[in-house]
Design a protein around this motif. Structure first.
Motif, PDB file in Angstrom:
ATOM      1  N   GLY A   1       0.807  -1.215   0.000  1.00 40.68           N
ATOM      2  CA  GLY A   1       0.000   0.000   0.000  1.00 40.68           C
ATOM      3  C   GLY A   1       0.836   1.258   0.000  1.00 40.68           C
ATOM      4  N   LYS A   2       0.273   2.321   0.584  1.00 44.90           N
ATOM      5  CA  LYS A   2       0.946   3.617   0.666  1.00 44.90           C
ATOM      6  C   LYS A   2       1.312   3.863   2.124  1.00 44.90           C
ATOM      7  CE  LYS A   2      -0.508   7.198  -1.735  1.00 44.90           C
ATOM      8  NZ  LYS A   2      -1.287   8.391  -2.143  1.00 44.90           N
ATOM      9  N   TYR A   3       2.593   4.190   2.382  1.00 42.54           N
ATOM     10  CA  TYR A   3       3.080   4.376   3.745  1.00 42.54           C
ATOM     11  C   TYR A   3       3.656   5.782   3.874  1.00 42.54           C
ATOM     12  CZ  TYR A   3       5.632   3.376   8.092  1.00 42.54           C
ATOM     13  OH  TYR A   3       6.107   3.394   9.364  1.00 42.54           O
ATOM     14  N   THR A   4       3.092   6.561   4.805  1.00 44.74           N
ATOM     15  CA  THR A   4       3.562   7.906   5.091  1.00 44.74           C
ATOM     16  C   THR A   4       3.949   7.948   6.565  1.00 44.74           C
ATOM     17  OG1 THR A   4       2.012   8.789   3.477  1.00 44.74           O
ATOM     18  CG2 THR A   4       2.947  10.349   5.010  1.00 44.74           C
TER      19      THR A   4
ATOM     20  N   GLU B   1       4.021   2.530  -2.212  1.00 42.35           N
ATOM     21  CA  GLU B   1       4.637   3.857  -2.234  1.00 42.35           C
ATOM     22  C   GLU B   1       4.998   4.266  -0.819  1.00 42.35           C
ATOM     23  OE1 GLU B   1       2.451   6.477  -5.541  1.00 42.35           O
ATOM     24  OE2 GLU B   1       1.062   5.595  -4.077  1.00 42.35           O
ATOM     25  N   ILE B   2       6.143   4.924  -0.665  1.00 42.16           N
ATOM     26  CA  ILE B   2       6.588   5.414   0.638  1.00 42.16           C
ATOM     27  C   ILE B   2       6.857   6.910   0.505  1.00 42.16           C
ATOM     28  CG2 ILE B   2       8.360   5.282   2.423  1.00 42.16           C
ATOM     29  CD1 ILE B   2       8.830   2.365   1.576  1.00 42.16           C
ATOM     30  N   PHE B   3       6.235   7.711   1.396  1.00 45.78           N
ATOM     31  CA  PHE B   3       6.395   9.165   1.383  1.00 45.78           C
ATOM     32  C   PHE B   3       6.733   9.670   2.777  1.00 45.78           C
ATOM     33  CE2 PHE B   3       3.288   8.269  -1.946  1.00 45.78           C
ATOM     34  CZ  PHE B   3       3.868   8.907  -3.024  1.00 45.78           C
ATOM     35  N   SER B   4       7.757  10.540   2.863  1.00 47.91           N
ATOM     36  CA  SER B   4       8.107  11.167   4.133  1.00 47.91           C
ATOM     37  C   SER B   4       9.077  12.315   3.879  1.00 47.91           C
ATOM     38  CB  SER B   4       8.758  10.159   5.078  1.00 47.91           C
ATOM     39  OG  SER B   4       9.126  10.802   6.284  1.00 47.91           O
ATOM     40  N   ASN B   5       9.143  13.237   4.823  1.00 46.04           N
ATOM     41  CA  ASN B   5      10.167  14.279   4.779  1.00 46.04           C
ATOM     42  C   ASN B   5      11.333  13.910   5.690  1.00 46.04           C
ATOM     43  OD1 ASN B   5       8.940  16.099   2.959  1.00 46.04           O
ATOM     44  ND2 ASN B   5       7.547  16.743   4.573  1.00 46.04           N
ATOM     45  N   ASP B   6      11.255  12.747   6.320  1.00 47.53           N
ATOM     46  CA  ASP B   6      12.247  12.339   7.300  1.00 47.53           C
ATOM     47  C   ASP B   6      13.103  11.171   6.790  1.00 47.53           C
ATOM     48  OD1 ASP B   6      11.510  14.372   9.121  1.00 47.53           O
ATOM     49  OD2 ASP B   6       9.804  13.178   9.773  1.00 47.53           O
ATOM     50  N   THR B   7      13.568  10.300   7.682  1.00 46.05           N
ATOM     51  CA  THR B   7      14.565   9.287   7.344  1.00 46.05           C
ATOM     52  C   THR B   7      13.976   7.886   7.239  1.00 46.05           C
ATOM     53  OG1 THR B   7      16.274  10.588   8.448  1.00 46.05           O
ATOM     54  CG2 THR B   7      16.768   8.271   8.068  1.00 46.05           C
ATOM     55  N   LEU B   8      14.284   7.215   6.132  1.00 49.37           N
ATOM     56  CA  LEU B   8      13.914   5.813   5.929  1.00 49.37           C
ATOM     57  C   LEU B   8      15.196   5.004   5.860  1.00 49.37           C
ATOM     58  CD1 LEU B   8      11.899   3.521   5.270  1.00 49.37           C
ATOM     59  CD2 LEU B   8      12.235   4.100   2.852  1.00 49.37           C
ATOM     60  N   ILE B   9      15.278   3.964   6.690  1.00 51.13           N
ATOM     61  CA  ILE B   9      16.420   3.046   6.665  1.00 51.13           C
ATOM     62  C   ILE B   9      15.895   1.691   6.213  1.00 51.13           C
ATOM     63  CG2 ILE B   9      18.257   1.952   7.999  1.00 51.13           C
ATOM     64  CD1 ILE B   9      17.899   4.278  10.049  1.00 51.13           C
ATOM     65  N   ILE B  10      16.414   1.206   5.099  1.00 50.64           N
ATOM     66  CA  ILE B  10      16.043  -0.120   4.613  1.00 50.64           C
ATOM     67  C   ILE B  10      17.160  -1.061   5.045  1.00 50.64           C
ATOM     68  CG2 ILE B  10      15.538  -1.526   2.582  1.00 50.64           C
ATOM     69  CD1 ILE B  10      14.553   1.159   1.281  1.00 50.64           C
ATOM     70  N   GLY B  11      16.825  -1.965   5.966  1.00 52.13           N
ATOM     71  CA  GLY B  11      17.817  -2.854   6.561  1.00 52.13           C
ATOM     72  C   GLY B  11      18.286  -3.942   5.618  1.00 52.13           C
ATOM     73  N   ASP B  12      19.265  -4.726   6.063  1.00 49.80           N
ATOM     74  CA  ASP B  12      19.857  -5.804   5.264  1.00 49.80           C
ATOM     75  C   ASP B  12      18.812  -6.764   4.715  1.00 49.80           C
ATOM     76  OD1 ASP B  12      22.400  -4.844   5.734  1.00 49.80           O
ATOM     77  OD2 ASP B  12      22.755  -6.177   7.437  1.00 49.80           O
ATOM     78  N   LYS B  13      17.789  -7.039   5.495  1.00 50.70           N
ATOM     79  CA  LYS B  13      16.771  -8.006   5.090  1.00 50.70           C
ATOM     80  C   LYS B  13      15.542  -7.341   4.483  1.00 50.70           C
ATOM     81  CE  LYS B  13      18.594 -11.327   8.143  1.00 50.70           C
ATOM     82  NZ  LYS B  13      18.503 -12.485   8.895  1.00 50.70           N
ATOM     83  N   GLY B  14      15.566  -6.022   4.330  1.00 52.91           N
ATOM     84  CA  GLY B  14      14.447  -5.293   3.744  1.00 52.91           C
ATOM     85  C   GLY B  14      14.356  -5.525   2.241  1.00 52.91           C
ATOM     86  N   VAL B  15      13.133  -5.770   1.751  1.00 52.16           N
ATOM     87  CA  VAL B  15      12.877  -5.934   0.321  1.00 52.16           C
ATOM     88  C   VAL B  15      11.738  -4.973  -0.020  1.00 52.16           C
ATOM     89  CG1 VAL B  15      12.172  -7.504  -1.513  1.00 52.16           C
ATOM     90  CG2 VAL B  15      13.601  -8.341   0.351  1.00 52.16           C
ATOM     91  N   VAL B  16      12.045  -3.944  -0.799  1.00 46.97           N
ATOM     92  CA  VAL B  16      11.083  -2.891  -1.115  1.00 46.97           C
ATOM     93  C   VAL B  16      10.855  -2.859  -2.612  1.00 46.97           C
ATOM     94  CG1 VAL B  16      10.657  -0.404  -1.031  1.00 46.97           C
ATOM     95  CG2 VAL B  16      11.777  -1.538   0.893  1.00 46.97           C
TER      96      VAL B  16
ATOM     97  N   ARG C   1      10.025   8.280  -1.618  1.00 50.22           N
ATOM     98  CA  ARG C   1      10.302   9.717  -1.545  1.00 50.22           C
ATOM     99  C   ARG C   1      10.441  10.076  -0.079  1.00 50.22           C
ATOM    100  NH1 ARG C   1       7.907  12.334  -6.604  1.00 50.22           N
ATOM    101  NH2 ARG C   1       7.257  10.512  -7.743  1.00 50.22           N
ATOM    102  N   ALA C   2      11.643  10.543   0.295  1.00 48.53           N
ATOM    103  CA  ALA C   2      11.894  10.872   1.698  1.00 48.53           C
ATOM    104  C   ALA C   2      13.000  11.914   1.793  1.00 48.53           C
ATOM    105  CB  ALA C   2      12.276   9.609   2.471  1.00 48.53           C
ATOM    106  N   GLY C   3      13.243  12.393   2.996  1.00 45.65           N
ATOM    107  CA  GLY C   3      14.325  13.346   3.213  1.00 45.65           C
ATOM    108  C   GLY C   3      15.676  12.668   3.072  1.00 45.65           C
ATOM    109  N   VAL C   4      15.873  11.580   3.832  1.00 46.58           N
ATOM    110  CA  VAL C   4      17.106  10.795   3.800  1.00 46.58           C
ATOM    111  C   VAL C   4      16.716   9.336   3.613  1.00 46.58           C
ATOM    112  CG1 VAL C   4      19.132  10.063   5.124  1.00 46.58           C
ATOM    113  CG2 VAL C   4      18.299  12.409   5.335  1.00 46.58           C
ATOM    114  N   VAL C   5      17.398   8.647   2.690  1.00 47.00           N
ATOM    115  CA  VAL C   5      17.143   7.227   2.460  1.00 47.00           C
ATOM    116  C   VAL C   5      18.471   6.487   2.569  1.00 47.00           C
ATOM    117  CG1 VAL C   5      16.232   5.482   0.884  1.00 47.00           C
ATOM    118  CG2 VAL C   5      15.209   7.775   0.913  1.00 47.00           C
ATOM    119  N   LEU C   6      18.530   5.526   3.497  1.00 45.07           N
ATOM    120  CA  LEU C   6      19.718   4.703   3.695  1.00 45.07           C
ATOM    121  C   LEU C   6      19.335   3.280   3.313  1.00 45.07           C
ATOM    122  CD1 LEU C   6      20.716   6.057   7.224  1.00 45.07           C
ATOM    123  CD2 LEU C   6      21.386   6.940   4.991  1.00 45.07           C
ATOM    124  N   VAL C   7      20.038   2.706   2.331  1.00 44.03           N
ATOM    125  CA  VAL C   7      19.666   1.386   1.813  1.00 44.03           C
ATOM    126  C   VAL C   7      20.772   0.381   2.092  1.00 44.03           C
ATOM    127  CG1 VAL C   7      18.962   0.072  -0.214  1.00 44.03           C
ATOM    128  CG2 VAL C   7      18.340   2.489  -0.047  1.00 44.03           C
TER     129      VAL C   7
END
Length: 142
Positions: free
Chosen positions: A30-33, A47-62, A67-73
């Motif tokens: 779905g859509k995650y804000t 879809e992912i929306f934020s003005n803040d920080t998203l961290i996609i961990g080692d086991k994350g599958v997206v 769309r975010a302020g900071v994205v760490l993959v």
């Protein structure tokens, strides 16, 4: 490593600094804000929306537009990533899509298949508020 606006490194977020943690047993569609810092180690489609920080961990599958302020993959992303501040693709990251941000860091060992575009920083304007309209259909006047 996170970065403050003055260019100096900030400490990585501690567990208590996270607004949400989505673990590897979770599967979301779905859509995650969100606001704050979110760590995603599960599966997400949409879809992912934020003005803040998203961290996609080692086991994350997206499989999403992010769309975010900071994205760490650290995990896997299939879809485009747009950040208003920075994107970091770390050692175990696998990204299949385009990346756009004022600061883009790609570490050794990352698998990245897509286009990379560095934009000018716009601190006075949030880059992420609403989804953009579909530009794939263009009406032609004769």
């Amino acid at each position: 490593m996170l970065w403050k606006k003055n260019g100096k490194p900030a400490a990585a977020p501690k567990g208590s600094d996270l607004s949400a943690y989505i673990d590897e047993a979770s599967e979301i569609e779905g859509k995650y804000t969100f606001a704050g810092t979110v760590m995603l180690n599960g599966k997400f489609t949409g879809e992912i929306f934020s003005n803040d920080t998203l961290i996609i961990g080692d086991k994350g599958v997206v499989n999403a537009t992010v769309r975010a302020g900071v994205v760490l993959v650290n995990g896997e992303v299939t879809g485009n990533i747009l950040a208003s501040e920075r994107v970091e693709l770390r050692g175990t990251a696998r990204v299949f899509g385009d990346v756009e941000a004022p600061v883009i860091v790609v570490e050794e060992g990352v698998l990245f298949e897509g286009h990379c575009r560095m934009t000018k920083s716009r601190p006075d304007q949030p880059a992420v508020v609403t989804p953009q309209r579909d530009l794939s259909i263009v009406s032609l006047k004769r």
